[in-house]
Design an enzyme around this catalytic site. Structure first.
Site, mmCIF file in Angstrom:
data_model
loop_
_atom_site.group_PDB
_atom_site.id
_atom_site.type_symbol
_atom_site.label_atom_id
_atom_site.label_comp_id
_atom_site.label_asym_id
_atom_site.label_seq_id
_atom_site.Cartn_x
_atom_site.Cartn_y
_atom_site.Cartn_z
ATOM 1 N N LEU B 152 -144.013 111.340 15.112
ATOM 2 C CA LEU B 152 -144.896 111.696 13.989
ATOM 3 C C LEU B 152 -144.437 113.013 13.363
ATOM 4 O O LEU B 152 -145.218 113.952 13.179
ATOM 5 C CB LEU B 152 -146.347 111.786 14.468
ATOM 6 C CG LEU B 152 -147.395 111.527 13.385
ATOM 7 C CD1 LEU B 152 -147.348 110.089 12.881
ATOM 8 C CD2 LEU B 152 -148.793 111.841 13.893
ATOM 9 N N ARG B 154 -142.049 114.686 10.002
ATOM 10 C CA ARG B 154 -142.237 114.622 8.543
ATOM 11 C C ARG B 154 -142.246 113.179 8.052
ATOM 12 O O ARG B 154 -143.128 112.770 7.297
ATOM 13 C CB ARG B 154 -141.107 115.386 7.839
ATOM 14 C CG ARG B 154 -141.222 116.895 7.936
ATOM 15 C CD ARG B 154 -139.951 117.558 7.406
ATOM 16 N NE ARG B 154 -138.804 117.290 8.252
ATOM 17 C CZ ARG B 154 -138.163 118.222 8.942
ATOM 18 N NH1 ARG B 154 -138.552 119.480 8.885
ATOM 19 N NH2 ARG B 154 -137.119 117.896 9.688
ATOM 20 N N ILE B 155 -141.231 112.431 8.489
ATOM 21 C CA ILE B 155 -141.113 111.062 7.992
ATOM 22 C C ILE B 155 -142.237 110.198 8.554
ATOM 23 O O ILE B 155 -142.883 109.438 7.828
ATOM 24 C CB ILE B 155 -139.715 110.491 8.327
ATOM 25 C CG1 ILE B 155 -138.651 111.233 7.505
ATOM 26 C CG2 ILE B 155 -139.651 108.997 8.058
ATOM 27 C CD1 ILE B 155 -137.210 110.894 7.858
ATOM 28 N N SER B 174 -145.530 110.134 20.487
ATOM 29 C CA SER B 174 -144.746 111.333 20.252
ATOM 30 C C SER B 174 -144.526 111.971 21.612
ATOM 31 O O SER B 174 -145.211 111.626 22.562
ATOM 32 C CB SER B 174 -145.559 112.260 19.351
ATOM 33 O OG SER B 174 -144.732 113.167 18.692
ATOM 34 N N ARG B 175 -143.573 112.891 21.690
ATOM 35 C CA ARG B 175 -143.340 113.570 22.979
ATOM 36 C C ARG B 175 -144.640 114.191 23.481
ATOM 37 O O ARG B 175 -144.926 114.207 24.661
ATOM 38 C CB ARG B 175 -142.272 114.647 22.829
ATOM 39 C CG ARG B 175 -140.859 114.128 23.028
ATOM 40 C CD ARG B 175 -139.822 115.131 22.619
ATOM 41 N NE ARG B 175 -140.008 115.588 21.250
ATOM 42 C CZ ARG B 175 -139.148 116.357 20.597
ATOM 43 N NH1 ARG B 175 -138.042 116.758 21.185
ATOM 44 N NH2 ARG B 175 -139.393 116.749 19.355
ATOM 45 N N ILE B 230 -136.020 102.722 10.569
ATOM 46 C CA ILE B 230 -135.455 103.620 9.557
ATOM 47 C C ILE B 230 -134.997 104.913 10.233
ATOM 48 O O ILE B 230 -134.878 105.951 9.581
ATOM 49 C CB ILE B 230 -136.450 103.886 8.396
ATOM 50 C CG1 ILE B 230 -137.875 104.094 8.897
ATOM 51 C CG2 ILE B 230 -136.461 102.761 7.381
ATOM 52 C CD1 ILE B 230 -138.244 105.544 9.151
ATOM 53 N N ARG B 232 -132.259 105.557 13.626
ATOM 54 C CA ARG B 232 -130.834 105.378 13.849
ATOM 55 C C ARG B 232 -130.656 104.086 14.628
ATOM 56 O O ARG B 232 -131.508 103.710 15.437
ATOM 57 C CB ARG B 232 -130.242 106.554 14.657
ATOM 58 C CG ARG B 232 -130.116 107.857 13.870
ATOM 59 C CD ARG B 232 -128.980 107.777 12.881
ATOM 60 N NE ARG B 232 -128.817 108.997 12.102
ATOM 61 C CZ ARG B 232 -129.343 109.205 10.884
ATOM 62 N NH1 ARG B 232 -130.089 108.281 10.313
ATOM 63 N NH2 ARG B 232 -129.117 110.331 10.245
ATOM 64 N N ASP B 256 -132.719 99.167 8.544
ATOM 65 C CA ASP B 256 -131.857 99.916 7.615
ATOM 66 C C ASP B 256 -130.663 100.503 8.359
ATOM 67 O O ASP B 256 -129.721 100.997 7.737
ATOM 68 C CB ASP B 256 -132.653 101.035 6.945
ATOM 69 C CG ASP B 256 -131.869 101.772 5.861
ATOM 70 O OD1 ASP B 256 -131.881 103.014 5.843
ATOM 71 O OD2 ASP B 256 -131.212 101.085 5.037
ATOM 72 N N GLU B 261 -122.643 100.743 12.481
ATOM 73 C CA GLU B 261 -122.496 100.508 11.047
ATOM 74 C C GLU B 261 -121.032 100.650 10.639
ATOM 75 O O GLU B 261 -120.337 101.524 11.162
ATOM 76 C CB GLU B 261 -123.334 101.535 10.277
ATOM 77 C CG GLU B 261 -124.811 101.361 10.558
ATOM 78 C CD GLU B 261 -125.675 102.510 10.043
ATOM 79 O OE1 GLU B 261 -126.798 102.629 10.527
ATOM 80 O OE2 GLU B 261 -125.201 103.258 9.159
ATOM 81 N N HIS B 279 -128.142 100.969 5.269
ATOM 82 C CA HIS B 279 -128.425 102.400 5.470
ATOM 83 C C HIS B 279 -128.656 103.117 4.141
ATOM 84 O O HIS B 279 -127.884 104.007 3.766
ATOM 85 C CB HIS B 279 -127.304 103.074 6.270
ATOM 86 C CG HIS B 279 -127.767 104.364 6.925
ATOM 87 N ND1 HIS B 279 -127.223 104.859 8.085
ATOM 88 C CD2 HIS B 279 -128.724 105.255 6.572
ATOM 89 C CE1 HIS B 279 -127.834 105.992 8.418
ATOM 90 N NE2 HIS B 279 -128.735 106.258 7.516
#
Lengths: 324, 313
Positions: B152, B154-155, B174-175, B230, B232, B256, B261, B279
């Site tokens: 959780l 910014r993105i 989240s951690r 979205i 890695r 994505d 890749e 991507h």
């Protein structure tokens, strides 16, 4: 069918609508169904011989319920349409005959708004084009896929700020879009800027989302002038009715680069969109599916039964079309 | 500043490349036929490296550049940079946070809609000319679905805000639990997945989060669940993901990013419930310019001894 079926209330189904096909068995256990599409008789004969005393009709959104058809249903007191749109029903004739009309009301608004947003994100961010690119195995050979355009900060003009328009606005605000609108009536309780005509709206927007009903006034309302006003970076999303846009002009504007792209769920002559659209990477096309989710169909089945049950037990309809 | 050597690791943006060329002595690593020879010859004049999500400052590269002062990355993810080595050698590191947050979050929601509402599949159907009236297939409603977010930051927060506008209940892993949000917290990704209809990967890639979406999590998400990545590629055990999708144990995926890749598992190409993108989550004209300006701004700040704009190290 056993004698039990004779006691079920009778309805005639016109279409048949998707929800009927999905819930056929369930409908048949609650109502006696007249199925004109299963008969080889031409419709007027079928109606004259079989539907003389039928009180209620269930029709799909595409089914033209004209005065001529209504004339062959002399006992009709109720039309339930499975759509939110009413452009296929001769409402004047219904009013004249005292036939009540029930519809889907706001029921689908979330699903339709979701598709409008999905189409817009797709056009601006090239999702369908990108998916094609990867699935055609092109990525290893062409490492740079073209850039899209940011949604945030785009000025979105909503044409028709009814239930669907409001749901679209609420969603796009969360993406950082600036919302304005043009509607028959200005809405006093919204903070969005209202424009008195669609041309002015288009001149002040980057995106137009068409959420209005199809009427004489809105027929081909999005014409070449409006598209030129929207401009070369402009995007149009249509989840209303195909005939709100002059489709021939839309195709020209797209081919000439007068607008940047379009996301379309509806077309002037379904199921035949203008074939030039098939060659374009900057359009996303959808076969009039905005309401066709499992959840909506299940809910619609309940709503239709609720309306029919209310009618046959003399209770108020659940979703009667309001008088204008 | 055009005596300062800057090594750009791969083509990433024309505007950035042109500006680097104008302002610095730009070396294009990907055009060198023999990279070892190139480094031997020019290492001493290279004081900055510009990398991205594809090519980064590895330990080997950092060691080969004795005059390296700063790595200015054209991405927010840092997984391709050896941060430990940078810290050891006093090399500064900057990235491009915030400017791409909205675009990435927009695309995450776009992918959810594309998968659940089968938007890409519908387009293919119409273009094929096969559309017949009365021919329909039902898709799945998005509004109101439970969205679970891994990370959780910014993105992740931006995804949450958008999901709320669709009346989606939002929960997260989240951690550590975040004090200032009302979203439901789950202490494990598997538990988050069990309680979500859509699971979104939005955390940074570290050794701890590699394969954070594994078989257990995919099973918990289940045959109606949808995975959106979205983050890695290595966040997800790709082999397990492919078999889950092919075998129908997972409801769908919008991806994505991929482990290697631009290679994408071909078994996914024929699946209607899968949407694949090359991507592009930060790939808009506007955002790439903003990212480039941050890279340039950070380099200029460093070489004028001013405070870095977006330092990580």
């Amino acid at each position: 069918m056993g004698s039990g079926a004779e006691q079920l209330p009778e309805i005639i189904v016109l279409g048949p609508p998707a929800v009927f096909e999905i819930y056929d068995e369930q409908f048949s256990s609650r109502f006696r169904i007249l199925r004109p599409w299963e008969s080889e008789e031409p419709l007027p004969h079928f109606l004259a011989s079989r539907a003389h005393t039928t009180l209620a009709a269930l029709c799909s959104g595409g089914y033209p319920l004209s005065a001529a058809v209504l004339a062959n249903l002399p006992s009709l007191r109720l039309v339930v349409t499975t759509s939110a749109g009413l452009d296929h029903i001769d409402l004047t004739e219904c009013r004249r005959r005292g036939i009540a009309v029930a519809y889907a009301g706001n029921f689908f608004s979330a699903d339709v708004a979701d598709l409008a947003v999905g189409l817009l994100v797709d056009v601006l961010r090239k999702m369908t084009a990108g998916n094609r690119f990867v699935k055609n195995g092109l990525w290893p050979h062409k490492p740079h896929f073209p850039l899209g355009f940011k949604l945030g900060g785009k000025r979105v003009g909503i044409v028709g700020l009814g239930s669907i328009g409001l749901e679209v606005a609420k969603r796009l605000e969360a993406f950082g879009c600036a919302i304005s609108y043009h509607s028959r009536k200005e809405k006093p309780f919204v903070s969005y800027t209202s424009y008195p005509d669609i041309h002015e709206l288009a001149s002040n927007c980057d995106v137009l989302v068409l959420c209005c009903s199809l009427t004489e006034q809105t027929h081909q309302m999005v014409n070449r002038e409006v598209m030129l006003a929207l401009g070369k970076d402009g995007v149009i999303v249509n989840i209303s009715r195909g005939a709100v846009i002059d489709e021939k002009e839309l195709v020209s504007c797209l081919l000439q680069g007068e607008i940047a792209g379009a996301g379309l769920d509806v077309f002037e002559h379904e199921p035949r969109p203008s074939p030039e659209l098939y060659q374009l990477d900057n359009v996303v096309l959808s076969p009039h599916t905005a309401v066709l989710t499992e959840e909506s169909m299940e809910g619609l089945y309940q709503l239709i039964c609720g309306n029919l049950d209310a009618f046959f037990t003399d209770k108020p309809l659940l979703s009667q079309v309001p008088d204008e | 500043m055009d005596a300062i050597g800057v090594l750009m690791l791969c083509p990433m943006n024309n505007y950035l490349e042109q500006e680097l060329d104008k302002r610095f002595n730009l070396f294009r690593y990907w055009t060198q036929p023999n990279q070892t020879e190139f480094l031997a010859q020019h290492a001493d004049s290279i004081r900055a490296v510009v990398g991205n999500s594809t090519a980064g400052a590895s330990a080997d590269l950092i060691d080969a550049l004795p005059k390296l002062e700063i790595v200015s990355n054209f991405s927010v993810g840092l997984d391709k940079i050896d941060l430990t080595r940078c810290k050891e050698k006093g090399v500064r590191v900057t990235n491009t946070p915030d400017v791409l947050t909205d675009d990435v979050a927009d695309l995450a929601i776009g992918l959810m809609l594309a998968v659940l509402r089968r938007i890409c599949q519908c387009d293919k159907y119409v273009r094929s000319g096969a559309w017949k009236l009365g021919d329909f297939r039902l898709t799945t409603k998005f509004s109101g679905k439970r969205v679970g977010i891994i990370g959780l930051g910014r993105i992740g927060l931006a995804v949450a805000e958008r999901a709320e506008a669709f009346d989606c209940p939002v929960s997260y892993y989240s951690r550590s639990k975040k004090a200032d949000t009302n979203y439901t917290y789950y202490g494990s990704v598997a538990e988050l997945a069990s309680n979500s209809d859509v699971l979104v990967v939005a955390c940074a890639l570290t050794p701890e989060t590699t394969h954070v979406v594994n078989r257990e999590v995919l099973d918990a998400l289940g045959p109606k669940g949808v995975l959106i990545n979205i983050g890695r590629g290595p966040h997800v055990d790709e082999a397990e993901l492919v078999s889950a999708l092919v075998e129908g144990r997972l409801g769908g995926a919008g991806l994505d990013v991929f482990e290697k890749e631009p290679q994408v598992p071909e078994e996914l190409f024929g699946l209607e419930n899968v949407v694949l993108l090359p991507h592009v989550a930060s790939g808009t004209e506007e955002t790439r310019i903003a990212m480039a300006d941050l890279v340039l701004g950070n380099l200029e700040a460093h070489f004028s001894s001013k405070a870095l704009l977006t330092p990580v190290v």
